[in-house]
Scaffold this active site. Structure first.
Site, PDB file in Angstrom:
ATOM      1  N   HIS A 279       0.824  -1.199   0.000  1.00  0.00           N
ATOM      2  CA  HIS A 279       0.000   0.000   0.000  1.00  0.00           C
ATOM      3  C   HIS A 279       0.868   1.262   0.000  1.00  0.00           C
ATOM      4  O   HIS A 279       0.678   2.173  -0.817  1.00  0.00           O
ATOM      5  CB  HIS A 279      -0.919   0.012   1.230  1.00  0.00           C
ATOM      6  CG  HIS A 279      -2.072  -0.928   1.119  1.00  0.00           C
ATOM      7  ND1 HIS A 279      -1.914  -2.295   1.177  1.00  0.00           N
ATOM      8  CD2 HIS A 279      -3.405  -0.707   0.964  1.00  0.00           C
ATOM      9  CE1 HIS A 279      -3.098  -2.874   1.054  1.00  0.00           C
ATOM     10  NE2 HIS A 279      -4.024  -1.936   0.925  1.00  0.00           N
TER      11      HIS A 279
ATOM     12  N   HIS B 189      -0.042  -2.538   8.435  1.00  0.00           N
ATOM     13  CA  HIS B 189       1.353  -2.954   8.505  1.00  0.00           C
ATOM     14  C   HIS B 189       2.083  -2.350   9.716  1.00  0.00           C
ATOM     15  O   HIS B 189       1.593  -1.446  10.383  1.00  0.00           O
ATOM     16  CB  HIS B 189       2.097  -2.607   7.210  1.00  0.00           C
ATOM     17  CG  HIS B 189       1.494  -3.234   5.996  1.00  0.00           C
ATOM     18  ND1 HIS B 189       1.792  -4.514   5.602  1.00  0.00           N
ATOM     19  CD2 HIS B 189       0.601  -2.747   5.083  1.00  0.00           C
ATOM     20  CE1 HIS B 189       1.119  -4.808   4.495  1.00  0.00           C
ATOM     21  NE2 HIS B 189       0.380  -3.760   4.162  1.00  0.00           N
TER      22      HIS B 189
END
Length: 424
Positions: free
Chosen positions: A195, A289
């Site tokens: 991302h 994350h």
């Protein structure tokens, strides 16, 4: 109040002629000497054009915000915000869900959205500044999009390989990620953030590919002045279109007129999309994350951008070229001014030394800027002796310019003598 005198008194009794008027006459019978110094004026600007240019200006301010500073903000934010999120989890919202609307339809297919605007903008702008040379556009500019797509594919695949090879299932008995996920378990690995990579990579590509829009409006002015120069057989030493032949000029005029509205629309879309990617990046920092995974992906995206757009493309002799390079270069800040030769004789010796040393080659490959062109730029001492208006030299004709310069010098000397008398 005294009656205004005409600029050109009548040469004798009789009917008044055009020379008795208070403006410079025009028409096909005007000689080159009489018409020297005149320039065609721009067409009136409509309200719609003003509004469009206002939007374009706002988009430029947004997308061309100091890129080096933006890169530093990317890295700093990835580190600080992600570090805070690791120790102090942020409240869960709709944007924390992996199936939210923006994640599914924008981030997951982010590179597709980037290509949707970057490809037509790069093709149309490059096709215009290459004066319709399709082969040059495909060879010198389109490969940038192919290279950016290659790096997107290469790094995202590598991230998946790293996660698959250096991870394990939360339940024993599953050796592969696919079998672990199919059984409903979780796979724990070093998941470098795709991302963060795609959002930063896409933003930087959009910023760089949009750079041809800088000073794009000046092409229209250069075309108008160059067509005027050629109509009066006058060669300009500063117009960037001076080296184009007549066919290229006609092609550029046609393409600029037809494609500029489309290019402007695409640029507005690119600026809006780049702003959206920045906003989505903040969401990635907050919820997805770990810090180290996001920082590594950000560093890779920034190094990829630096290698391509700051090292590879600007290097002379290597293809593809940097965005904005074509058969002419319209993005220079200042163009040298050709001074009349009669003013050089009245300057002190040594004041006309060339300033061409240290100048770079024309980025379009048209060779070095010659010393004779750059040496015509007036020095500070010369500018003090020439009458100016708003910082620009006033060039009328040889006699008037010489007389004005002499008068200024005499007045300056007189003031200095008076000041010296007062001080004594």
């Amino acid at each position: 109040m005294s009656k205004r005198r005409p600029l050109r008194p009548t040469a004798g009794s009789g009917q008044p002629s055009s020379s008795n008027m208070n403006f410079r006459p025009g028409g096909p019978d005007i000689t080159r000497g009489e018409a020297r110094g005149t320039r065609p004026t721009a067409a009136p600007t409509s309200i719609r054009e003003i509004l469009v240019m206002g939007v374009i200006h706002l988009c430029k301010k947004t997308i061309f915000f100091n890129t080096d500073l933006k890169v530093a903000l990317y890295l700093g934010s990835l580190f600080i915000i992600s570090l805070i999120g690791d120790f102090l989890p942020f409240p869960k919202t709709y944007f924390a869900r992996s199936d939210n609307l923006f994640n599914l339809y924008f981030v997951k297919v982010g590179w597709g959205w980037t290509l949707l605007f970057a490809v037509p903008f790069a093709v149309l702008s490059a096709y215009t500044i290459t004066c319709g040379d399709m082969k040059r556009m495909l060879r010198h500019h389109f490969p940038r999009i192919v290279i950016a797509t290659f790096f997107w594919f290469f790094w995202t695949k590598l991230f998946n390989i790293v996660e698959t090879s250096y991870g394990r299932c939360t339940t024993k008995g599953f050796q592969s990620k696919s079998s672990c996920l199919k059984a409903g378990h979780l796979w724990q690995g070093f998941d470098i953030s795709g991302h963060a990579f795609i959002l930063i990579h896409s933003s930087l590509v959009l910023i760089e590919e949009a750079r041809p829009i800088i000073k794009w409006e000046t092409i229209k002015e250069h075309l108008r002045n160059e067509l005027h120069n050629r109509s009066v057989s006058e060669k300009s030493s500063s117009n960037p279109l001076r080296n184009l032949n007549d066919e290229q000029i006609r092609s550029l005029q046609f393409l600029y007129t037809r494609l500029t509205p489309i290019i402007r629309t695409l640029f507005i879309g690119m600026a809006g999309l780049q702003l959206l990617w920045d906003i989505m990046l903040v969401g990635t920092m907050l919820y997805y994350h770990r810090m180290i995974e996001k920082v590594i992906s950000g560093i890779i995206a920034i190094l990829t951008w630096y290698f391509t757009y700051r090292f590879w493309y600007p290097t002379n002799g290597l293809l593809p070229e940097a965005p904005g390079n074509g058969l002419f270069y319209y993005q220079r800040e200042n163009f040298p001014i050709r001074r009349p030769t009669h003013l050089h004789t009245s300057m002190p010796s040594g004041s006309s030394q060339s300033s061409a040393s240290g100048q770079k080659a024309n980025p379009n490959g048209s060779g070095q800027w010659s010393a004779s062109r750059l040496s015509t730029q007036p020095t500070q001492q010369q500018q003090q002796q020439i009458p100016t208006f708003m910082g620009m030299p006033l060039f009328t004709n040889a006699k008037a310019a010489t007389a004005a310069a002499g008068l200024l010098q005499a007045e300056k000397l007189k003031r200095e003598q008076q000041q010296a008398g007062v001080d004594s």
